[in-house]
Design a protein around this motif. Structure first.
Motif, PDB file in Angstrom:
ATOM      1  N   ASP A  91      -5.708 -32.688 -10.603  1.00  0.00           N
ATOM      2  CA  ASP A  91      -4.803 -33.413  -9.705  1.00  0.00           C
ATOM      3  C   ASP A  91      -5.531 -33.810  -8.422  1.00  0.00           C
ATOM      4  OD1 ASP A  91      -2.959 -32.771 -11.630  1.00  0.00           O
ATOM      5  OD2 ASP A  91      -1.989 -31.178 -10.481  1.00  0.00           O
ATOM      6  N   TRP A  92      -5.951 -35.055  -8.329  1.00  0.00           N
ATOM      7  CA  TRP A  92      -6.699 -35.484  -7.142  1.00  0.00           C
ATOM      8  C   TRP A  92      -5.984 -36.573  -6.338  1.00  0.00           C
ATOM      9  CZ3 TRP A  92      -7.243 -40.574  -7.985  1.00  0.00           C
ATOM     10  CH2 TRP A  92      -7.420 -41.040  -9.293  1.00  0.00           C
ATOM     11  N   ALA A  93      -4.972 -37.217  -6.909  1.00  0.00           N
ATOM     12  CA  ALA A  93      -4.314 -38.350  -6.225  1.00  0.00           C
ATOM     13  C   ALA A  93      -3.237 -37.845  -5.279  1.00  0.00           C
ATOM     14  CB  ALA A  93      -3.730 -39.306  -7.263  1.00  0.00           C
ATOM     15  N   PHE A  94      -3.637 -37.296  -4.138  1.00  0.00           N
ATOM     16  CA  PHE A  94      -2.705 -36.631  -3.235  1.00  0.00           C
ATOM     17  C   PHE A  94      -2.406 -37.441  -1.971  1.00  0.00           C
ATOM     18  CE2 PHE A  94      -2.448 -32.997  -5.816  1.00  0.00           C
ATOM     19  CZ  PHE A  94      -1.505 -32.125  -5.274  1.00  0.00           C
ATOM     20  N   GLY A  95      -2.483 -38.748  -2.023  1.00  0.00           N
ATOM     21  CA  GLY A  95      -2.123 -39.564  -0.878  1.00  0.00           C
ATOM     22  C   GLY A  95      -0.616 -39.611  -0.686  1.00  0.00           C
ATOM     23  N   VAL A  96      -0.150 -39.388   0.547  1.00  0.00           N
ATOM     24  CA  VAL A  96       1.283 -39.404   0.855  1.00  0.00           C
ATOM     25  C   VAL A  96       1.538 -40.153   2.155  1.00  0.00           C
ATOM     26  CG1 VAL A  96       1.738 -37.224  -0.354  1.00  0.00           C
ATOM     27  CG2 VAL A  96       1.189 -37.194   2.090  1.00  0.00           C
ATOM     28  N   ARG A  97       2.781 -40.578   2.332  1.00  0.00           N
ATOM     29  CA  ARG A  97       3.166 -41.269   3.557  1.00  0.00           C
ATOM     30  C   ARG A  97       3.658 -40.305   4.634  1.00  0.00           C
ATOM     31  NH1 ARG A  97       5.153 -44.429  -0.697  1.00  0.00           N
ATOM     32  NH2 ARG A  97       4.299 -46.551  -0.793  1.00  0.00           N
ATOM     33  N   SER A 105       7.521 -27.442  -2.098  1.00  0.00           N
ATOM     34  CA  SER A 105       8.946 -27.150  -1.977  1.00  0.00           C
ATOM     35  C   SER A 105       9.577 -26.932  -3.341  1.00  0.00           C
ATOM     36  CB  SER A 105       9.668 -28.285  -1.250  1.00  0.00           C
ATOM     37  OG  SER A 105       9.698 -29.445  -2.054  1.00  0.00           O
ATOM     38  N   GLY A 106       8.865 -27.343  -4.400  1.00  0.00           N
ATOM     39  CA  GLY A 106       9.383 -27.159  -5.744  1.00  0.00           C
ATOM     40  C   GLY A 106      10.277 -28.276  -6.230  1.00  0.00           C
ATOM     41  N   ARG A 107      10.576 -29.245  -5.367  1.00  0.00           N
ATOM     42  CA  ARG A 107      11.446 -30.323  -5.809  1.00  0.00           C
ATOM     43  C   ARG A 107      10.645 -31.375  -6.560  1.00  0.00           C
ATOM     44  NH1 ARG A 107      10.807 -31.366  -0.257  1.00  0.00           N
ATOM     45  NH2 ARG A 107       9.959 -33.429   0.223  1.00  0.00           N
ATOM     46  N   ALA A 108      11.315 -32.115  -7.411  1.00  0.00           N
ATOM     47  CA  ALA A 108      10.655 -33.149  -8.198  1.00  0.00           C
ATOM     48  C   ALA A 108      10.279 -34.335  -7.315  1.00  0.00           C
ATOM     49  CB  ALA A 108      11.572 -33.620  -9.321  1.00  0.00           C
ATOM     50  N   ALA A 109       9.310 -35.103  -7.804  1.00  0.00           N
ATOM     51  CA  ALA A 109       8.868 -36.274  -7.048  1.00  0.00           C
ATOM     52  C   ALA A 109      10.006 -37.259  -6.896  1.00  0.00           C
ATOM     53  CB  ALA A 109       7.685 -36.934  -7.741  1.00  0.00           C
ATOM     54  N   ARG A 110      10.141 -37.811  -5.697  1.00  0.00           N
ATOM     55  CA  ARG A 110      11.216 -38.760  -5.429  1.00  0.00           C
ATOM     56  C   ARG A 110      10.871 -40.126  -5.994  1.00  0.00           C
ATOM     57  NH1 ARG A 110       9.042 -38.286  -0.112  1.00  0.00           N
ATOM     58  NH2 ARG A 110      10.697 -36.837   0.393  1.00  0.00           N
ATOM     59  N   PRO A 111      11.858 -41.012  -6.174  1.00  0.00           N
ATOM     60  CA  PRO A 111      11.577 -42.368  -6.649  1.00  0.00           C
ATOM     61  C   PRO A 111      10.699 -43.131  -5.660  1.00  0.00           C
ATOM     62  CG  PRO A 111      13.923 -41.852  -6.813  1.00  0.00           C
ATOM     63  CD  PRO A 111      13.284 -40.753  -6.028  1.00  0.00           C
ATOM     64  N   GLU A 112      10.033 -44.128  -6.167  1.00  0.00           N
ATOM     65  CA  GLU A 112       9.166 -44.952  -5.321  1.00  0.00           C
ATOM     66  C   GLU A 112       9.983 -45.598  -4.211  1.00  0.00           C
ATOM     67  OE1 GLU A 112       6.093 -48.752  -5.709  1.00  0.00           O
ATOM     68  OE2 GLU A 112       7.117 -47.939  -7.466  1.00  0.00           O
ATOM     69  N   ARG A 254       2.515 -40.537  -5.692  1.00  0.00           N
ATOM     70  CA  ARG A 254       2.621 -39.633  -6.841  1.00  0.00           C
ATOM     71  C   ARG A 254       2.934 -38.195  -6.457  1.00  0.00           C
ATOM     72  NH1 ARG A 254      -2.666 -40.618 -10.303  1.00  0.00           N
ATOM     73  NH2 ARG A 254      -1.730 -38.887 -11.464  1.00  0.00           N
ATOM     74  N   VAL A 255       2.932 -37.888  -5.167  1.00  0.00           N
ATOM     75  CA  VAL A 255       3.143 -36.513  -4.728  1.00  0.00           C
ATOM     76  C   VAL A 255       4.378 -36.413  -3.840  1.00  0.00           C
ATOM     77  CG1 VAL A 255       2.206 -34.639  -3.319  1.00  0.00           C
ATOM     78  CG2 VAL A 255       0.723 -35.868  -4.889  1.00  0.00           C
ATOM     79  N   SER A 256       5.191 -35.420  -4.108  1.00  0.00           N
ATOM     80  CA  SER A 256       6.332 -35.108  -3.250  1.00  0.00           C
ATOM     81  C   SER A 256       6.606 -33.617  -3.351  1.00  0.00           C
ATOM     82  CB  SER A 256       7.564 -35.898  -3.667  1.00  0.00           C
ATOM     83  OG  SER A 256       8.669 -35.584  -2.849  1.00  0.00           O
ATOM     84  N   GLY A 257       6.871 -32.972  -2.236  1.00  0.00           N
ATOM     85  CA  GLY A 257       7.123 -31.540  -2.249  1.00  0.00           C
ATOM     86  C   GLY A 257       5.954 -30.743  -2.795  1.00  0.00           C
TER      87      GLY A 257
END
Length: 262
Positions: A91-97, A105-112, A254-257
């Motif tokens: 898992d290397w694509a860890f770019g986030v806004r 946090s354990g939550r699933a990735a949010r929609p785009e 691609r990353v959330s929580g």
């Protein structure tokens, strides 16, 4: 005909088609961020937190607190973990806004998210000014690879410029040392509006190994408004490209929580 020209014609096209046609991203077999499975954690075990050099993992009463914004992907936690709760991954694509998306946090990735209107004019052409704010030069080595024949960043309409006056995005590496604080803020102030900032590497995101000492701060937060966070030590060229395309709304986040989607 020059020998190198003949060699090039015989070798054929070297540039990857990724990401447009799902071609090779050049990261096969590369180890990324450790993957966390809280269900596999042993009660009272703090082995991974004890060996983490950047405090990306901390033991809490209700389990572990994992912050990928502090992770340098050293894999010490995966080696120390007795239960497989921390395991190696690609898992290397860890770019986030948002910085909070790097915290588990354990939550699933949010929609785009919906594209931002002020970036529409920059979707096909983006000019970047890079500032080294105290990096060890690991991130710079990966940035140089963006313009090699394999990645050929220019094909995506993304260019580096030597002057902040022609830049749309300020790309910063390093933990922001005291000596680079004023040059960094001066470069930002010289940029025309609209202007954005991208923190590349764990040092720029949170300070990394050296953050918070007598000579430097703990990354860009509190120094400049950050639009994209990309941890890694260093993040590979594909991760940098994907984060840039995400910023331009040409690729999804691609990353959330603290969890990567796919």
């Amino acid at each position: 005909m020059a020998l190198w020209t003949l060699f090039g014609l015989m070798s054929g096209k070297a540039t990857t088609g990724w990401p447009a046609d799902g071609g090779n991203d050049g990261q096969d077999g590369v180890i990324g961020m450790p993957r966390y499975d809280p269900e596999a954690c042993l009660e009272g075990c703090e082995e991974c937190a004890a060996v983490c050099p950047t405090h990306a993992i901390e033991a809490r009463e209700k389990g572990l607190a994992v912050d990928y914004g502090r992770c340098i992907a050293c894999q010490l936690c995966t080696e120390a973990c007795p239960s497989g709760a921390m395991e190696p991954s690609g898992d290397w694509a860890f770019g986030v806004r948002e910085r909070g998306d790097l915290v588990w946090s354990g939550r699933a990735a949010r929609p785009e998210r919906q594209p931002r209107n002020e970036r529409k004019a920059f979707k096909r052409s983006l000019h970047i000014r890079h500032v080294d704010a105290g990096s060890c030069n690991g991130c710079e080595s990966e940035l140089q690879a963006l313009n090699n024949p394999f990645y050929n960043l220019h094909r995506l309409g993304i260019f580096f410029t030597p002057s902040p006056r022609f830049a749309d995005l300020l790309l910063v590496t390093g933990p922001v040392t005291s000596a680079m604080y004023e040059p960094l803020t001066a470069a930002y102030e010289a940029m025309p509006e609209p202007r954005w900032v991208m923190a590349v590497g764990t040092c720029a995101v949170s300070g990394g190994l050296s953050g918070g000492n007598y000579a430097c701060g703990t990354g860009l937060d509190g120094v400049l408004p950050v639009d994209v966070y990309l941890p890694g030590c260093p993040p590979n060229p594909a991760a940098i490209i994907e984060a840039l395309l995400m910023f331009l709304d040409r690729a999804p986040q691609r990353v959330s929580g603290g969890r990567i989607d796919g």
